[in-house]
Design a protein around this motif. Structure first.
Motif, mmCIF file in Angstrom:
data_model
loop_
_atom_site.group_PDB
_atom_site.id
_atom_site.type_symbol
_atom_site.label_atom_id
_atom_site.label_comp_id
_atom_site.label_asym_id
_atom_site.label_seq_id
_atom_site.Cartn_x
_atom_site.Cartn_y
_atom_site.Cartn_z
ATOM 1 N N LEU A 133 0.969 -1.217 -0.012
ATOM 2 C CA LEU A 133 0.099 0.008 0.066
ATOM 3 C C LEU A 133 1.016 1.107 0.076
ATOM 4 C CD1 LEU A 133 -2.911 -0.922 2.568
ATOM 5 C CD2 LEU A 133 -2.471 -1.683 0.096
ATOM 6 N N SER A 190 -2.906 1.706 -4.765
ATOM 7 C CA SER A 190 -2.703 2.851 -4.826
ATOM 8 C C SER A 190 -3.836 4.001 -5.398
ATOM 9 C CB SER A 190 -1.818 3.263 -6.357
ATOM 10 O OG SER A 190 -1.302 4.457 -6.510
ATOM 11 N N ARG A 191 -3.700 5.066 -5.006
ATOM 12 C CA ARG A 191 -4.891 5.751 -5.168
ATOM 13 C C ARG A 191 -5.139 6.206 -6.868
ATOM 14 N NH1 ARG A 191 -2.765 11.018 -1.768
ATOM 15 N NH2 ARG A 191 -0.820 10.026 -2.897
ATOM 16 N N THR A 234 -6.538 -0.585 -6.768
ATOM 17 C CA THR A 234 -6.987 0.160 -5.499
ATOM 18 C C THR A 234 -6.461 -0.589 -4.263
ATOM 19 O OG1 THR A 234 -8.724 -1.100 -5.105
ATOM 20 C CG2 THR A 234 -9.073 0.946 -6.619
ATOM 21 N N CYS A 235 -6.260 0.062 -3.068
ATOM 22 C CA CYS A 235 -5.666 -0.424 -2.058
ATOM 23 C C CYS A 235 -6.797 -1.741 -1.444
ATOM 24 C CB CYS A 235 -5.512 0.557 -0.766
ATOM 25 S SG CYS A 235 -4.219 1.618 -1.013
ATOM 26 N N ILE A 248 2.597 3.958 3.525
ATOM 27 C CA ILE A 248 1.901 5.081 3.428
ATOM 28 C C ILE A 248 2.030 5.942 4.635
ATOM 29 C CG2 ILE A 248 0.036 4.041 1.820
ATOM 30 C CD1 ILE A 248 -1.734 3.283 4.511
ATOM 31 N N VAL A 283 -2.611 8.768 7.399
ATOM 32 C CA VAL A 283 -3.636 8.296 6.571
ATOM 33 C C VAL A 283 -4.021 6.685 6.839
ATOM 34 C CG1 VAL A 283 -3.340 10.058 4.788
ATOM 35 C CG2 VAL A 283 -2.520 7.551 4.596
ATOM 36 N N THR A 284 -3.179 6.008 7.729
ATOM 37 C CA THR A 284 -3.055 4.643 7.661
ATOM 38 C C THR A 284 -4.393 3.992 8.142
ATOM 39 O OG1 THR A 284 -0.537 4.749 7.949
ATOM 40 C CG2 THR A 284 -1.987 2.739 8.803
ATOM 41 N N ASP A 320 -7.568 5.226 8.370
ATOM 42 C CA ASP A 320 -8.547 5.377 7.303
ATOM 43 C C ASP A 320 -8.431 4.401 6.201
ATOM 44 O OD1 ASP A 320 -9.720 7.396 8.634
ATOM 45 O OD2 ASP A 320 -9.135 8.979 7.380
ATOM 46 N N VAL A 321 -6.924 4.354 5.634
ATOM 47 C CA VAL A 321 -7.072 3.556 4.519
ATOM 48 C C VAL A 321 -7.135 2.036 4.892
ATOM 49 C CG1 VAL A 321 -5.114 2.560 2.943
ATOM 50 C CG2 VAL A 321 -5.285 4.998 3.232
ATOM 51 N N SER A 381 -10.828 1.067 5.080
ATOM 52 C CA SER A 381 -11.406 0.852 3.706
ATOM 53 C C SER A 381 -11.405 -0.128 2.986
ATOM 54 C CB SER A 381 -11.182 2.294 2.890
ATOM 55 O OG SER A 381 -10.089 2.387 2.642
ATOM 56 N N VAL A 382 -10.307 -1.044 3.331
ATOM 57 C CA VAL A 382 -9.782 -2.090 2.546
ATOM 58 C C VAL A 382 -10.501 -3.525 2.526
ATOM 59 C CG1 VAL A 382 -7.590 -0.799 1.989
ATOM 60 C CG2 VAL A 382 -7.780 -2.750 3.964
#
Ligand SMILES: NC(=O)c1ccc[n+]([C@@H]2O[C@H](COP(=O)([O-])OP(=O)(O)OC[C@H]3O[C@@H](n4cnc5c(N)ncnc54)[C@H](OP(=O)(O)O)[C@@H]3O)[C@@H](O)[C@H]2O)c1
Length: 210
Positions: free
Chosen positions: A6, A30-31, A53-54, A68, A72-73, A75-76, A79-80
């Motif tokens: 990520l 990746s974004r 995407t992640c 990353i 942001v970790t 939140d990322v 969301s995965v």
């Protein structure tokens, strides 16, 4: 090993590229997976690499490298999707914006926070005391850079040890995950030396024994 990477910056680009070269299935998250830079990174990494995407990267991964920013970790990772039983390979250093201090330490660490936020995953602190330049090349003359790591799960540690040795590092098992607070402090010393004392990124810690 199926590895989700990520982040495609200095760390993700270096370790993801090298693991793919070793034949591991590397899925860059990746974004902007369709951007020219990431298409090029995947092409250079070889036939076992891909990008998406992640969430796509994490779906089938056994190991998830967190390359990353700390900010942001949470939140990322929230969301995965399902992280059950996956190894979160945490190389993150939660530095202040001026790179002069850790945001927290002594009684806590990024790794321990991640373990409390995502209890179904297995957090391994690793690679955080190395520069991206050393991640590209572990060799210093006739010595190899030490890679300090810690975790509470022996099987996950064994996986990470193997992934470390394959890249030429000298792995140093530092014990349980709570030791990550000291590894993050050691990384702080590294950042100070590299950036503020003029050492740059082509230097590394070595554990010696006799
Ligand atoms: N650089 C080092 O020498 C070093 C050494 C040890 C540990 N670390 C740690 O490794 C981590 C990555 O550092 P780095 O130097 O590789 O950073 P970097 O070059 O800035 O790359 C970070 C990557 O994270 C992704 N990213 C950035 N903002 C994001 C957001 N808001 N949401 C989701 N993804 C985002 C981006 O990938 P996409 O654009 O593809 O989404 C970006 O390329 C950090 O936590 C750092 O503390 C760095």
């Amino acid at each position: 090993v199926k590895i989700a990477v990520l982040g495609t910056g200095a760390v993700g680009g270096a370790l993801g590229f090298r693991w793919a070269q070793q034949g591991h299935e590397v899925f860059f998250g990746s974004r902007t997976p369709e951007s020219a830079d990431i298409v090029d990174l995947v092409k250079r990494s070889g036939p076992t690499a891909q990008a998406g995407t992640c969430a796509e990267a994490v779906t089938d991964a056994a190991v998830v490298l967190l390359a990353i920013p700390w900010e942001v970790t949470r939140d990322v990772l929230s969301s995965v999707g399902n992280l059950d039983g996956k190894i979160l390979l945490d190389c993150i250093n939660p530095l202040t914006a001026d790179l002069k201090d850790l945001q927290f330490g002594f009684t806590d660490s990024a790794a321990e926070k991640l373990a409390s936020w995502f209890p179904s995953a297995i957090v391994v602190k690793a690679f955080n005391t190395l520069s991206a330049a050393t991640m590209q090349n572990a060799v210093y003359g006739d010595q190899n850079a030490s890679m300090f790591y810690c975790a509470d799960n022996a099987e996950a540690k064994a996986v990470v040890k193997q992934l470390t040795e394959e890249l030429g590092f000298d792995p140093v098992d530092c014990g349980p995950l709570r030791i990550s607070r000291h590894l993050e402090a050691l990384a702080m010393l590294y950042v100070h030396l590299a950036i503020f004392e003029g050492w740059g990124g082509d230097c590394a810690f070595k554990m010696l024994k006799r």
